[in-house]
Scaffold this active site. Structure first.
Site, short mmCIF file in Angstrom:
data_model
loop_
_atom_site.label_atom_id
_atom_site.label_comp_id
_atom_site.label_asym_id
_atom_site.label_seq_id
_atom_site.Cartn_x
_atom_site.Cartn_y
_atom_site.Cartn_z
N GLY A 164 -11.52 1.13 -2.78
CA GLY A 164 -12.24 0.08 -3.51
C GLY A 164 -11.33 -0.55 -4.55
O GLY A 164 -11.15 -1.78 -4.60
N ALA A 165 -10.73 0.29 -5.38
CA ALA A 165 -9.85 -0.20 -6.43
C ALA A 165 -8.63 -0.91 -5.84
O ALA A 165 -8.20 -1.95 -6.33
CB ALA A 165 -9.42 0.95 -7.34
N GLU A 213 -15.50 4.72 1.45
CA GLU A 213 -15.28 5.93 0.65
C GLU A 213 -16.41 6.25 -0.32
O GLU A 213 -16.26 7.11 -1.18
CB GLU A 213 -13.95 5.83 -0.12
CG GLU A 213 -12.74 5.87 0.81
CD GLU A 213 -11.40 5.82 0.09
OE1 GLU A 213 -10.40 6.23 0.70
OE2 GLU A 213 -11.34 5.36 -1.07
N THR A 244 -6.77 -5.07 12.82
CA THR A 244 -5.35 -5.07 12.42
C THR A 244 -4.59 -4.12 13.33
O THR A 244 -5.10 -3.07 13.74
CB THR A 244 -5.17 -4.66 10.94
OG1 THR A 244 -5.63 -3.31 10.77
CG2 THR A 244 -5.95 -5.58 10.01
N ASP A 297 7.44 1.34 3.18
CA ASP A 297 6.26 2.20 2.99
C ASP A 297 5.03 1.39 3.40
O ASP A 297 4.69 0.41 2.74
CB ASP A 297 6.18 2.62 1.51
CG ASP A 297 4.95 3.47 1.21
OD1 ASP A 297 4.27 3.90 2.17
OD2 ASP A 297 4.68 3.71 0.02
N ASP A 344 -5.10 -2.35 2.84
CA ASP A 344 -5.83 -2.78 1.63
C ASP A 344 -5.31 -4.14 1.15
O ASP A 344 -6.09 -5.00 0.72
CB ASP A 344 -5.69 -1.74 0.51
CG ASP A 344 -6.46 -0.46 0.83
OD1 ASP A 344 -7.40 -0.53 1.65
OD2 ASP A 344 -6.11 0.60 0.29
N GLY A 350 4.20 2.55 -2.48
CA GLY A 350 2.93 2.71 -3.19
C GLY A 350 1.83 1.85 -2.61
O GLY A 350 2.08 0.99 -1.77
P1 ADP Z 1 -4.11 0.18 7.95
O1 ADP Z 1 -3.15 0.35 6.83
O2 ADP Z 1 -5.52 -0.03 7.50
O3 ADP Z 1 -3.99 1.19 9.06
P2 ADP Z 1 -2.53 -1.67 9.56
O4 ADP Z 1 -1.50 -0.61 9.67
O5 ADP Z 1 -3.08 -2.25 10.81
O6 ADP Z 1 -3.75 -1.25 8.63
O7 ADP Z 1 -1.86 -2.85 8.70
C1 ADP Z 1 -2.59 -3.94 8.19
C2 ADP Z 1 -1.78 -5.20 8.32
O8 ADP Z 1 -0.57 -5.07 7.57
C3 ADP Z 1 -1.34 -5.54 9.74
O9 ADP Z 1 -2.31 -6.32 10.41
C4 ADP Z 1 -0.07 -6.33 9.49
O10 ADP Z 1 -0.39 -7.67 9.19
C5 ADP Z 1 0.52 -5.66 8.25
N1 ADP Z 1 1.51 -4.64 8.63
C6 ADP Z 1 1.32 -3.30 8.75
N2 ADP Z 1 2.45 -2.67 9.13
C7 ADP Z 1 3.40 -3.63 9.24
C8 ADP Z 1 4.81 -3.65 9.58
N3 ADP Z 1 5.45 -2.51 9.90
N4 ADP Z 1 5.44 -4.84 9.59
C9 ADP Z 1 4.81 -5.99 9.26
N5 ADP Z 1 3.50 -6.04 8.93
C10 ADP Z 1 2.79 -4.88 8.92
#
Ligand code: ADP
Length: 300
Positions: A39-40, A134, A214, A240, A246, A281
């Site tokens: 949430g935060a 959560e 996503t 990271d 979020d 982070g």
């Molecule tokens: P969650 O963290 O909820 O599992 P995702 O891993 O699907 O969600 O990531 C959310 C969004 O962040 C993705 O749709 C994409 O746009 C971006 N993203 C995540 N990982 C990468 C990456 N390695 N390179 C570029 N964009 C990323």
């Protein structure tokens, strides 16, 4: 205006040579403290993405409450809806080994005692209610019902997916955002055949409801009305990926709240998710509006 109804945590992180087994003590050096809770995190991400944001949730009357709220306060999130209850602030105890594997123990603390009734008189017509997974599901459905009555739009990121029947919140959502594993869990729970994210989005999108899946480094796909969208994530040097989801949700919600067309809003979410992966982070990595705008122009 965005109202986030959700969790507030403090994360205590210790790097250890290896993760302990049951009954074992493993020593690390200094610990690090991070404010967190989905949430935060999403409240901060939406605020950095340019939205006016109020947080509704709970902390305990303990020494963890202030640091848990520090980033939100500094960013100008309205905290008048955050209550200090008897009991402890939500706490995550995180051990990380040399390979980056982690072990996490969460004390929900006061996040387990938030009440949908706190939203009475808070939500306005045309505003956005943002929720995650959560806090107790019964309160989420109560919150969604209040949004309906106030003519506010519900943006739901069911992470983690609540156990049991989640139909009420699914139906109330104008925007549903899940990652691939959450989509799979929901499909099983609903007993629907959704072999892939595309089929999932098609099946759950409906009158007045957009569904976004996503795909990590694979970007995002979405369905809104009869329109299908698919965008690749921009190539970045990922250091990271914590907080990518979020950051994505915060930026997408901020764009939709200021009535940006759905396609552009999705691109801003994708840009924010990618930018969040370039900084370590969760909250510290939430990108700012200027950077999101510039990066979103490169999303295709
Ligand atoms: P969650 O963290 O909820 O599992 P995702 O891993 O699907 O969600 O990531 C959310 C969004 O962040 C993705 O749709 C994409 O746009 C971006 N993203 C995540 N990982 C990468 C990456 N390695 N390179 C570029 N964009 C990323």
């Amino acid at each position: 205006m965005i109202t986030v109804f959700g969790s507030i945590n403090l994360d205590l992180v210790v790097a250890v040579p290896r993760l302990p087994t049951a009954g074992e003590t493993v020593s690390g050096r200094d610990h690090q403290t991070f404010s967190g809770g989905k949430g935060a995190n999403q409240a901060l991400a939406a605020r950095r993405a340019g939205a006016e944001v109020r947080m509704v949730g709970a902390v305990g009357r303990d020494s963890f409450a202030d640091p848990a709220l520090e980033n939100l306060r500094a960013a100008g999130v309205d905290l008048s809806g955050v209550r200090a209850l008897e009991g402890s602030t939500g706490l995550a105890l995180i051990g990380i080994d040399r390979q980056g594997e982690n072990q996490i123990i969460v004390a929900s603390g006061t996040n387990a005692r938030v009440e949908a009734g706190w939203l009475d008189g808070v939500l306005g017509a045309g505003e956005t209610l943002v929720m995650q997974g959560e806090v107790p599901y019964g309160e989420l459905s109560g919150a969604a019902e209040r949004a309906r009555r106030a003519e506010a739009s519900v943006f739901w990121n069911p992470a983690p997916v609540p156990a049991g029947d989640i139909a009420a919140c699914l139906e109330a959502s104008a925007t549903l955002v899940v990652n691939e594993s959450e989509a799979a869990v929901i499909a099983v729970g609903l007993g629907i055949a959704a072999a892939d994210p595309e089929a999932f989005a098609e099946r759950l999108a409906g009158a007045g409801r957009a569904v976004v899946v996503t795909l990590g480094a694979g970007g995002v796909l979405a369905r809104s009305g009869n329109a299908r969208y698919r965008f690749a994530a921009p190539k970045i040097e990922a250091v990271d990926t914590t907080g990518a989801g979020d950051a994505f949700c915060g930026a997408l919600a901020a764009a939709l709240d200021r009535k940006v067309p759905f396609e552009r809003a999705l691109k801003e979410g994708v840009a924010a998710g990618a930018l969040a992966c370039t900084v370590t982070g969760a909250q510290s990595s939430a990108p700012r509006k200027e950077d999101i705008d510039r990066f979103a122009d490169r999303v295709v």
